[in-house]
Every structure is written in C-alpha cells, then in structure tokens.
Design a protein around this motif. Structure first.
Motif, mmCIF file in Angstrom:
data_model
loop_
_atom_site.group_PDB
_atom_site.id
_atom_site.type_symbol
_atom_site.label_atom_id
_atom_site.label_comp_id
_atom_site.label_asym_id
_atom_site.label_seq_id
_atom_site.Cartn_x
_atom_site.Cartn_y
_atom_site.Cartn_z
ATOM 1 N N SER A 147 0.868 -1.362 -0.122
ATOM 2 C CA SER A 147 0.289 -0.222 -0.183
ATOM 3 C C SER A 147 0.679 1.209 0.418
ATOM 4 O O SER A 147 0.687 2.207 -0.643
ATOM 5 C CB SER A 147 -0.932 -0.375 1.271
ATOM 6 O OG SER A 147 -0.255 0.079 2.478
ATOM 7 N N SER A 167 -3.937 -1.304 -3.228
ATOM 8 C CA SER A 167 -5.458 -1.569 -2.047
ATOM 9 C C SER A 167 -5.310 -2.674 -1.211
ATOM 10 O O SER A 167 -4.058 -3.539 -1.236
ATOM 11 C CB SER A 167 -6.816 -1.502 -2.507
ATOM 12 O OG SER A 167 -6.441 -3.135 -3.412
ATOM 13 N N SER A 168 -4.915 -2.401 -0.320
ATOM 14 C CA SER A 168 -4.267 -3.110 0.907
ATOM 15 C C SER A 168 -5.437 -4.268 1.408
ATOM 16 O O SER A 168 -6.402 -4.076 0.673
ATOM 17 C CB SER A 168 -3.669 -2.711 2.287
ATOM 18 O OG SER A 168 -5.013 -1.404 2.891
#
Length: 123
Positions: free
Chosen positions: A88, A122-123
């Motif tokens: 991220s 995106s995590s």
C-alpha cells in the motif's frame, strides 16, 4: 528536447504486480540515462531506480531492491519498471526521467520528466 510519456499505472491489490512503461521521443534514446521516481500525496519526490544508456548498469534504492526491476529497450525507445510484491505504501504517481550522458553510467540528476502515471495499491 526529449519527450517522455509514462503508462501502465492503475489499481492493484497488495502483493500484485504492475509494469510501467516510459516511451521517449525527440532525441536518440540510447544517449540518455533513465530513471524512475515517485511522489506520494504530501510527500517529496523520491528516487527509485536508474539505468545506464546501454542498460548494462542499474541502481536501486534499498527499499525497492528485490521487488522492482528497471530495464530498457533502446530499439523501442522505452524504459520499464517492473514492480512486484506491491504494498500500500507504493501508492504514488510514478515518473520517468532522462539525462543526456557521455559515459555508460547511471545518473542521479535528470533534465527531462514525464507527466507521471498513478499507481494505487489497495490493502
């Protein structure tokens, strides 16, 4: 004058990969050392990797070693940044840059810049 156009950015999940491209025009590409930088919101631009005009010499900052690979195709006037195991914290606008050089060595200072391509992890 060298014109640089980055592409290949986008949205990717953490752990994924992206390959950025930077197409050069206007001058003889093989006379230029190339580099990749990035800038995250609210942060200063940071240097990531560099490659000599032949592609025979490369340099990476420590935090991308083993994850990012810089390469170039002088016949295609393009430099690449392969990014693996994305995190991220890799979210940023990524820029390529060029500098005319005589010797086949990497450069840490650059004269020409692209407009950037957004990478979002995106995590």
């Amino acid at each position: 004058q060298v014109q640089l156009v980055e592409s290949g950015g986008g949205l990717v999940q953490a752990g994924g990969s992206l390959r950025l491209s930077c197409a050069a025009s206007g001058r003889t590409f093989s006379n230029y050392a190339m580099g990749w930088f990035r800038q995250a919101p609210g942060k200063e631009r940071e240097f990531l990797a560099a490659i000599s005009k032949s592609g025979g010499v490369t340099y990476y900052v420590d935090f991308v070693k083993g994850r990012f690979t810089i390469s170039r195709d002088n016949a295609m006037n393009t430099v690449y940044l392969q990014m693996n195991s994305l995190k991220s914290e890799d979210t940023a606008v990524y820029y390529c840059a060029a500098r005319f050089v005589g010797a086949d060595m990497v450069s840490y200072e650059y004269d020409y810049w692209g407009q950037g391509t957004q990478v979002t992890v995106s995590s």
